[in-house]
Design a protein around this motif. Structure first.
Motif, PDB file in Angstrom:
ATOM      1  N   GLY A 183      45.149  39.542  39.370  1.00 29.43           N
ATOM      2  CA  GLY A 183      43.770  39.094  39.637  1.00 29.43           C
ATOM      3  C   GLY A 183      43.242  38.147  38.562  1.00 29.43           C
ATOM      4  O   GLY A 183      43.720  38.164  37.425  1.00 29.43           O
TER       5      GLY A 183
ATOM      6  N   LYS B  77      40.383  38.039  36.922  1.00 25.73           N
ATOM      7  CA  LYS B  77      39.702  38.632  35.765  1.00 25.73           C
ATOM      8  C   LYS B  77      40.708  39.096  34.700  1.00 25.73           C
ATOM      9  O   LYS B  77      40.520  38.843  33.504  1.00 25.73           O
ATOM     10  CB  LYS B  77      38.859  39.822  36.255  1.00 25.73           C
ATOM     11  CG  LYS B  77      37.809  40.258  35.275  1.00 25.73           C
ATOM     12  CD  LYS B  77      36.928  41.322  35.870  1.00 25.73           C
ATOM     13  CE  LYS B  77      36.092  41.944  34.753  1.00 25.73           C
ATOM     14  NZ  LYS B  77      35.308  43.077  35.244  1.00 25.73           N
ATOM     15  N   ILE B  78      41.766  39.737  35.162  1.00 20.51           N
ATOM     16  CA  ILE B  78      42.784  40.241  34.226  1.00 20.51           C
ATOM     17  C   ILE B  78      43.588  39.083  33.637  1.00 20.51           C
ATOM     18  O   ILE B  78      43.924  39.087  32.442  1.00 20.51           O
ATOM     19  CB  ILE B  78      43.707  41.284  34.917  1.00 20.51           C
ATOM     20  CG1 ILE B  78      42.883  42.481  35.424  1.00 20.51           C
ATOM     21  CG2 ILE B  78      44.823  41.757  33.999  1.00 20.51           C
ATOM     22  CD1 ILE B  78      42.080  43.208  34.349  1.00 20.51           C
TER      23      ILE B  78
ATOM     24  N   ALA C 295      39.702  47.524  31.513  1.00 15.87           N
ATOM     25  CA  ALA C 295      39.449  46.514  32.554  1.00 15.87           C
ATOM     26  C   ALA C 295      40.504  46.631  33.659  1.00 15.87           C
ATOM     27  O   ALA C 295      40.188  46.519  34.841  1.00 15.87           O
ATOM     28  CB  ALA C 295      39.462  45.104  31.946  1.00 15.87           C
ATOM     29  N   CYS C 296      41.753  46.901  33.271  1.00 16.47           N
ATOM     30  CA  CYS C 296      42.835  47.071  34.263  1.00 16.47           C
ATOM     31  C   CYS C 296      42.611  48.307  35.113  1.00 16.47           C
ATOM     32  O   CYS C 296      42.916  48.308  36.301  1.00 16.47           O
ATOM     33  CB  CYS C 296      44.191  47.178  33.581  1.00 16.47           C
ATOM     34  SG  CYS C 296      44.669  45.675  32.788  1.00 16.47           S
TER      35      CYS C 296
ATOM     36  N   SER D  76      39.613  49.589  35.859  1.00 13.98           N
ATOM     37  CA  SER D  76      38.523  49.332  36.814  1.00 13.98           C
ATOM     38  C   SER D  76      38.917  48.300  37.873  1.00 13.98           C
ATOM     39  O   SER D  76      38.419  48.344  38.985  1.00 13.98           O
ATOM     40  CB  SER D  76      37.229  48.954  36.100  1.00 13.98           C
ATOM     41  OG  SER D  76      37.349  47.692  35.529  1.00 13.98           O
ATOM     42  N   GLU D  77      39.860  47.415  37.539  1.00 13.83           N
ATOM     43  CA  GLU D  77      40.342  46.428  38.526  1.00 13.83           C
ATOM     44  C   GLU D  77      41.505  46.976  39.369  1.00 13.83           C
ATOM     45  O   GLU D  77      42.061  46.276  40.196  1.00 13.83           O
ATOM     46  CB  GLU D  77      40.811  45.152  37.804  1.00 13.83           C
ATOM     47  CG  GLU D  77      39.718  44.363  37.115  1.00 13.83           C
ATOM     48  CD  GLU D  77      38.713  43.751  38.077  1.00 13.83           C
ATOM     49  OE1 GLU D  77      39.134  43.060  39.023  1.00 13.83           O
ATOM     50  OE2 GLU D  77      37.499  43.994  37.883  1.00 13.83           O
TER      51      GLU D  77
ATOM     52  N   ASP E  74      44.547  47.547  38.521  1.00 13.96           N
ATOM     53  CA  ASP E  74      45.793  46.806  38.268  1.00 13.96           C
ATOM     54  C   ASP E  74      46.745  47.752  37.516  1.00 13.96           C
ATOM     55  O   ASP E  74      46.747  47.812  36.293  1.00 13.96           O
ATOM     56  CB  ASP E  74      45.467  45.557  37.433  1.00 13.96           C
ATOM     57  CG  ASP E  74      46.690  44.701  37.156  1.00 13.96           C
ATOM     58  OD1 ASP E  74      47.829  45.212  37.275  1.00 13.96           O
ATOM     59  OD2 ASP E  74      46.518  43.521  36.808  1.00 13.96           O
TER      60      ASP E  74
END
Ligand code: FE2
Ligand code: FE2
Length: 169
Positions: A3, A5-6, A107-108, A110-111, A113
């Protein structure tokens, strides 16, 4: 595919790793200029490790179909104080890097990933090792205090660190 964002977070972290590399290169040269050749060698090896971290992250990004980007790296300081202050600053910096990796990991999560979470586990473990190794140097330098013969002994001991790519090792 990874993604957006990541991807951006990983690319930003490549720049962070390169900053760490340059910081340790600058500290290494500073130690060399103060005749702490062993600590200079230790920091030069650390410089190469940080370069490898940036490469590892770029390679992963490309493997996941991301667009790699290397950002501008800010200049590190020129003055680092006493040898204890140098390693206090290394420890402070590594703690900051650990926080950054933790944020990246969150972040990973919450995404959603999971592949990048698995990838980042290596970095999480690496930070534990790095903080512990630097904490040990700081502790020993504190024990030594003003005894220059003991400081020179530590300099010699830490100068035994070797790695491919570092001249003379
Ligand atoms: Fe690193
Ligand atoms: Fe590091």
């Amino acid at each position: 595919m990874i993604g957006q964002k990541i991807q951006e977070a990983l690319n930003d972290h490549v720049t962070n790793e390169l900053y760490s590399a340059n910081l340790y290169l600058a500290m290494s040269a500073y130690c060399e200029s103060r005749s702490f050749k062993g600590f200079a060698r230790w920091l030069r090896v650390q410089y190469f490790e940080e370069i490898e971290h940036s490469q590892k992250m770029l390679d992963y990004l490309v493997a996941r179909g991301g667009a790699p980007a290397v950002g501008a790296v800010p200049a590190p300081p020129r003055e680092f104080g006493t040898i204890l202050e140098v390693f206090d600053k290394v420890l402070e910096h590594e703690r900051h890097v650990t926080q950054t990796i933790d944020e990246l990991y969150r972040a990973c999560v919450s995404e959603r990933d999971s592949a990048t979470q698995v990838f980042l586990q290596w970095f999480v473990a690496e930070q534990v090792e790095e903080e512990a190794a630097v904490q040990e140097i700081v502790d020993k330098l504190k024990m030594v205090g003003d005894r220059s013969s003991a400081a020179l002994y530590l300099d010699k001991e830490y100068g035994k660190r070797t790695r491919a790519g570092v001249a003379g090792t």
